[in-house]
Motif scaffolding. Structure first.
Motif, PDB file in Angstrom:
ATOM      1  N   LEU A   1     126.528 -18.585 -41.270  1.00  0.00           N
ATOM      2  CA  LEU A   1     125.937 -19.849 -41.712  1.00  0.00           C
ATOM      3  C   LEU A   1     126.510 -21.017 -40.920  1.00  0.00           C
ATOM      4  O   LEU A   1     125.779 -21.917 -40.493  1.00  0.00           O
ATOM      5  N   ALA A   2     127.818 -20.993 -40.683  1.00  0.00           N
ATOM      6  CA  ALA A   2     128.460 -22.061 -39.920  1.00  0.00           C
ATOM      7  C   ALA A   2     127.923 -22.106 -38.486  1.00  0.00           C
ATOM      8  O   ALA A   2     127.620 -23.187 -37.954  1.00  0.00           O
ATOM      9  N   ARG A   3     127.781 -20.946 -37.875  1.00  0.00           N
ATOM     10  CA  ARG A   3     127.263 -20.908 -36.489  1.00  0.00           C
ATOM     11  C   ARG A   3     125.839 -21.452 -36.434  1.00  0.00           C
ATOM     12  O   ARG A   3     125.479 -22.188 -35.502  1.00  0.00           O
ATOM     13  N   TYR A   4     125.034 -21.112 -37.431  1.00  0.00           N
ATOM     14  CA  TYR A   4     123.659 -21.622 -37.472  1.00  0.00           C
ATOM     15  C   TYR A   4     123.657 -23.141 -37.590  1.00  0.00           C
ATOM     16  O   TYR A   4     122.897 -23.833 -36.894  1.00  0.00           O
TER      17      TYR A   4
ATOM     18  N   ASN B   1     122.823 -28.833 -34.933  1.00  0.00           N
ATOM     19  CA  ASN B   1     123.616 -29.798 -34.165  1.00  0.00           C
ATOM     20  C   ASN B   1     124.596 -30.590 -35.021  1.00  0.00           C
ATOM     21  O   ASN B   1     124.836 -31.784 -34.797  1.00  0.00           O
ATOM     22  N   ARG B   2     125.169 -29.929 -36.007  1.00  0.00           N
ATOM     23  CA  ARG B   2     126.145 -30.592 -36.862  1.00  0.00           C
ATOM     24  C   ARG B   2     127.555 -30.384 -36.311  1.00  0.00           C
ATOM     25  O   ARG B   2     127.800 -29.484 -35.505  1.00  0.00           O
ATOM     26  N   LYS B   3     128.478 -31.214 -36.758  1.00  0.00           N
ATOM     27  CA  LYS B   3     129.851 -31.152 -36.284  1.00  0.00           C
ATOM     28  C   LYS B   3     130.680 -30.214 -37.175  1.00  0.00           C
ATOM     29  O   LYS B   3     130.384 -30.069 -38.369  1.00  0.00           O
ATOM     30  N   PRO B   4     131.733 -29.593 -36.610  1.00  0.00           N
ATOM     31  CA  PRO B   4     132.599 -28.722 -37.423  1.00  0.00           C
ATOM     32  C   PRO B   4     133.144 -29.420 -38.667  1.00  0.00           C
ATOM     33  O   PRO B   4     133.206 -28.831 -39.751  1.00  0.00           O
ATOM     34  N   SER B   5     133.511 -30.697 -38.512  1.00  0.00           N
ATOM     35  CA  SER B   5     134.080 -31.434 -39.647  1.00  0.00           C
ATOM     36  C   SER B   5     133.057 -31.684 -40.752  1.00  0.00           C
ATOM     37  O   SER B   5     133.423 -31.962 -41.893  1.00  0.00           O
ATOM     38  N   GLU B   6     131.780 -31.573 -40.420  1.00  0.00           N
ATOM     39  CA  GLU B   6     130.725 -31.813 -41.399  1.00  0.00           C
ATOM     40  C   GLU B   6     130.375 -30.569 -42.205  1.00  0.00           C
ATOM     41  O   GLU B   6     129.850 -30.691 -43.322  1.00  0.00           O
ATOM     42  N   ILE B   7     130.661 -29.387 -41.649  1.00  0.00           N
ATOM     43  CA  ILE B   7     130.110 -28.181 -42.277  1.00  0.00           C
ATOM     44  C   ILE B   7     131.155 -27.191 -42.804  1.00  0.00           C
ATOM     45  O   ILE B   7     130.793 -26.253 -43.509  1.00  0.00           O
TER      46      ILE B   7
ATOM     47  N   LEU C   1     133.448 -27.370 -45.108  1.00  0.00           N
ATOM     48  CA  LEU C   1     133.523 -27.344 -46.568  1.00  0.00           C
ATOM     49  C   LEU C   1     132.283 -26.689 -47.161  1.00  0.00           C
ATOM     50  O   LEU C   1     132.362 -25.877 -48.083  1.00  0.00           O
ATOM     51  N   GLU C   2     131.126 -27.044 -46.626  1.00  0.00           N
ATOM     52  CA  GLU C   2     129.860 -26.546 -47.153  1.00  0.00           C
ATOM     53  C   GLU C   2     129.678 -25.051 -46.922  1.00  0.00           C
ATOM     54  O   GLU C   2     128.853 -24.421 -47.590  1.00  0.00           O
ATOM     55  N   THR C   3     130.414 -24.496 -45.975  1.00  0.00           N
ATOM     56  CA  THR C   3     130.279 -23.074 -45.690  1.00  0.00           C
ATOM     57  C   THR C   3     131.413 -22.243 -46.280  1.00  0.00           C
ATOM     58  O   THR C   3     131.585 -21.079 -45.923  1.00  0.00           O
ATOM     59  N   GLY C   4     132.188 -22.828 -47.179  1.00  0.00           N
ATOM     60  CA  GLY C   4     133.136 -22.043 -47.958  1.00  0.00           C
ATOM     61  C   GLY C   4     134.556 -21.985 -47.445  1.00  0.00           C
ATOM     62  O   GLY C   4     135.331 -21.133 -47.893  1.00  0.00           O
ATOM     63  N   PHE C   5     134.942 -22.894 -46.533  1.00  0.00           N
ATOM     64  CA  PHE C   5     136.300 -22.894 -46.002  1.00  0.00           C
ATOM     65  C   PHE C   5     137.079 -24.075 -46.576  1.00  0.00           C
ATOM     66  O   PHE C   5     136.552 -25.166 -46.735  1.00  0.00           O
TER      67      PHE C   5
END
Length: 271
Positions: free
Chosen positions: A225-228, A234-240, A242-246
Motif C-alpha cells: 500500500l505504501a509503495r502504491y 506521488n505522495r511523500k513518505p512523511s504523509e503516508i 502513519l496511514e499505512t500502519g507504521f
C-alpha cells in the motif's frame, strides 16, 4: 511537549496534546462520546475519513477501528474530553427500559452529533472536575454517564437501537475483515477478537486462508500500500507512513528498504 491526560476515572478522560502532530490507533471496547475543545481531530477508518473541529462532538461506536491524528490549531493544542459509556451503566439504564422494545443494530460509522445547548452544557459542567485534587466519586461519574445517555437519546432517534446492543463480536468473514482493516496497527489478539475468534483460532484460520502468519501478511500488505501511494499517488513518505500502519518514519523506511531494496525517499525522487 508530551501528551497530558487527566483520568479521574477510566470512564471520563481529559486529553491534551501539545505536540504539533500526534497519531494513535483506537479500538474502543465501549461506546464513547468525544468533544473536541480545541485543535483538530482527523479520524481515519477503513472506508472514510472524518475531520472534527473545535466545539464538535461525535459518538465513536464500540469495536470500531480507526486511526486518530490530533493536531493543534490557531496556536492552541489539541484538547478533548472523552466519555465512555460503559457496559455496566448502559445495562443498568436499559434494564429500567425493559418494557420498551428496541430493534438492536450495529452502526457501521462514526456518528457526528448536532451542536446544541444540551451537549454544550454537559461538557462545560465537566471541565471543573479535572481541577480536582482527588478522584471523582464513582457515583458522580456514573451519573454523568447516565446524563450523557439521556442527552444522546433526546438528540438522535437511533441511539436506543445502538446503545442497547450488548452482544460480543460474532465470527465473521476473516478475508473481508482483513482486506478492509490491515492498515490498522494493533495486536493480533485484537484482530482475532473483532473477527469473533480466539487468538489460536484466528491464527489457524488465517494460515488456512493465506498460507502464512498474520504478522508477515500484514507487513507485506502495508508495504505494498505504501509503495502504491508513493509511486502512483506521488505522495511523500512523511504523509503516508502513519496511514499505512507504521508507528514512525524510521521504522517505515527500514522495512520498506528491506522489502524493495530502496528507501521510500529514493522512490519518491525517482518519480
Amino acid at each position: 511537549m508530551a501528551v497530558r491526560q487527566i483520568n479521574n476515572y477510566a470512564e471520563i478522560v481529559f486529553t491534551c496534546s501539545e505536540a504539533v502532530h500526534q497519531n494513535s490507533e483506537l479500538v474502543a471496547e465501549e461506546h464513547s462520546i468525544v468533544r473536541v475543545l480545541s485543535g483538530q481531530l482527523k479520524v481515519i477508518e477503513s472506508n472514510k475519513t472524518y475531520f472534527f473541529e473545535t466545539g464538535e462532538t461525535f459518538l465513536f461506536p464500540k469495536n470500531r477501528l480507526a486511526r486518530l491524528i490530533k493536531t493543534g490549531k490557531d496556536d492552541l493544542p489539541y484538547r478533548a474530553i472523552i466519555v465512555k459509556l460503559t457496559q455496566d451503566v448502559l445495562k443498568a439504564f436499559y434494564e429500567h427500559k425493559k418494557n420498551e422494545v428496541f430493534t438492536v443494530f450495529k452502526t457501521d460509522a462514526i456518528i457526528p452529533l448536532s451542536k446544541g445547548p444540551l451537549l454544550d452544557s454537559f461538557f462545560a459542567s465537566m471541565l471543573p472536575y479535572f481541577d480536582l485534587e482527588y478522584k471523582l466519586p464513582r457515583e458522580l461519574s456514573e451519573l454523568k454517564i447516565q446524563e450523557a445517555i439521556a442527552i444522546l437519546r433526546s438528540i438522535n432517534d437511533s441511539m436506543d437501537h445502538i446503545l442497547s446492543d450488548f452482544s460480543e463480536p460474532h465470527k465473521i468473514n476473516l478475508v473481508e475483515f482483513m482486506e478492509r482493516n490491515y492498515m490498522f496497527n494493533m495486536p493480533i489478539e485484537k484482530f482475532g477478537y473483532l473477527t469473533g475468534r480466539s487468538l489460536t483460532t484466528f491464527k489457524r484460520d488465517f494460515k488456512k486462508v493465506y498460507g502464512t502468519t498474520p504478522q508477515k501478511w500484514l507487513m507485506q500488505k502495508r508495504l505494498e500500500l505504501a509503495r502504491y501511494q508513493l509511486a502512483e499517488k506521488n505522495r511523500k513518505p512523511s504523509e503516508i507512513y502513519l496511514e499505512t500502519g507504521f508507528e514512525n518514519l524510521s521504522h517505515f523506511s527500514y522495512a520498506f528498504k528491506k522489502q524493495f531494496g530502496f528507501t521510500p525517499s529514493e522512490l519518491s525522487k525517482a518519480k
